[in-house]
Scaffold this active site. Structure first.
Site, PDB file in Angstrom:
ATOM      1  N   LYS A  53       0.838  -1.205   0.000  1.00 28.99           N
ATOM      2  CA  LYS A  53       0.000   0.000   0.000  1.00 28.99           C
ATOM      3  C   LYS A  53       0.870   1.251   0.000  1.00 28.99           C
ATOM      4  CE  LYS A  53      -3.757  -2.376   2.406  1.00 28.99           C
ATOM      5  NZ  LYS A  53      -4.438  -2.644   3.685  1.00 28.99           N
ATOM      6  N   GLN A  97      -4.000  -1.339   9.970  1.00 29.38           N
ATOM      7  CA  GLN A  97      -3.995  -2.662   9.347  1.00 29.38           C
ATOM      8  C   GLN A  97      -4.545  -3.709  10.323  1.00 29.38           C
ATOM      9  OE1 GLN A  97      -3.113  -3.233   6.078  1.00 29.38           O
ATOM     10  NE2 GLN A  97      -3.800  -5.325   6.406  1.00 29.38           N
ATOM     11  N   ASP A 120     -10.462   3.359   5.066  1.00 30.80           N
ATOM     12  CA  ASP A 120     -11.044   2.021   4.889  1.00 30.80           C
ATOM     13  C   ASP A 120     -12.564   2.014   5.042  1.00 30.80           C
ATOM     14  OD1 ASP A 120      -8.905   0.393   4.193  1.00 30.80           O
ATOM     15  OD2 ASP A 120      -8.257   0.134   6.264  1.00 30.80           O
TER      16      ASP A 120
END
Ligand code: NAP
Length: 290
Positions: A53, A97, A120
């Site tokens: 990412k 994460q 997200d």
């Protein structure tokens, strides 16, 4: 024989578009779009995902940082780190994460990330915006699934979509997005009776389970669009999806491979979400100043 959807190629196009928007942002506001990933502990898969990412964000001309905390980090330390990022003006997009190492609970940290920096789309405010059909940050993998269906020219209106898996990360949001696009949606899970019978009715099938080759090709409705989100490592380390690809491609109209289908789209949509957040915050700030 199904058309295989090339997620890598579609993701590359999205990333090129995003890079153009990131450059325009930098020129207009005098700073790059800022994306920060917070990783806790030493899960090897998480390390690879975050590295990917960060690399993709840098390639798109963004500023990218990784904040790594030891596996022994306390909840208070993790929350303090996120608070700092929430306050930094040069940080537009924050991702934590998952999964977090035990005994850390993901919920307090998901709830703490500012909704307008929640790349997200997991904060309850953003989940609520999606559920009520309003604008907000939306989870990257489901957005990527919809993009793949659109790129393949799949007609969604009136189609019966069966989503297998009901996680907050994939199953539930993708079901809501398909509903928004006027599909008739069935959401299946581990207690569903007759999964095979349901799959056989799906014009659009989204598999987000995490069980290697759970869905047999013989179940697939001829001509269906099959999007396989699953990523499962077999013992020999081969990566396979939740759908038995070889048999499903005999019947499906379009199908995503694993790897090379949904996976690359997730990163592309993450970058796209980051630019969206940066633009929204910057224009909001301009409006307030004006
Ligand atoms: P998750 O949180 O573990 O959820 C799995 C879902 O599958 C649950 O809703 C579960 O039902 C359901 N399920 C389990 N066994 C089932 C069965 N036998 N029949 C029907 N449903 C069953 O997983 P997730 O985070 O959504 O991820 C799903 C898969 O997608 C994983 O392989 C993950 O690695 C992959 N993934 C890929 C990407 C990507 O970028 N390609 C991104 C995210 C996730 P219950 O709710 O009843 O337990």
């Amino acid at each position: 024989m199904a058309t295989i959807l090339d997620g890598k190629a579609i993701a590359a196009r999205v990333r090129a578009e995003v890079a153009g928007r990131a450059t325009a942002f930098r020129e207009r506001y005098g700073r790059p779009v800022g994306l920060v990933a917070v990783r806790v502990g030493d899960d090897p898969a998480s390390e690879i995902y975050v590295r990917g990412k960060k690399k993709a964000a840098l390639e798109a001309g963004m500023h990218a940082e990784e904040h790594h905390l030891e596996a022994s980090a306390s909840e208070a330390e993790l929350l303090a780190r996120v608070r700092t990022l929430n306050e930094r003006d040069d940080v537009d997009a924050i991702l934590v994460q998952l999964p977090l190492p035990r005994p850390l609970d993901p919920e307090p940290v998901i709830n703490l990330v500012r909704p307008d920096k929640d790349v997200d789309g997991l904060h309850p405010v953003n989940a609520g915006f999606l559920a009520t059909g309003r604008k907000g940050s939306r989870p990257c993998t489901p957005v990527g699934c919809l993009k793949l269906l659109d790129e393949a020219g799949v007609k969604l209106e009136g189609a019966h979509a069966v989503v297998v898996g009901r996680s907050n990360l994939v199953g539930k949001p993708v079901a809501l997005m398909l509903l928004e696009r006027n599909c008739t949606v069935t959401l299946a899970h581990s207690r569903t009776r007759d999964l095979a019978g349901l799959v056989a009715q799906a014009d659009v099938l989204i598999a987000a389970v995490g069980r290697p080759r759970l869905i047999s090709g013989e179940w697939v409705k001829p001509g269906a669009a099959v999007i396989d989100v699953g990523m499962n490592r077999l013992e020999g380390k081969k990566l396979v999806g939740d759908v038995h690809f070889e048999s499903a491609q005999e019947r499906a109209g379009v199908i995503t491979p694993v790897p090379g289908g949904v996976g690359p789209m997730t990163i592309a949509m993450l970058l796209s979400n980051a630019v969206d957040l940066a633009e929204r915050r910057a224009t909001g700030a301009t409006r307030q100043a004006g």
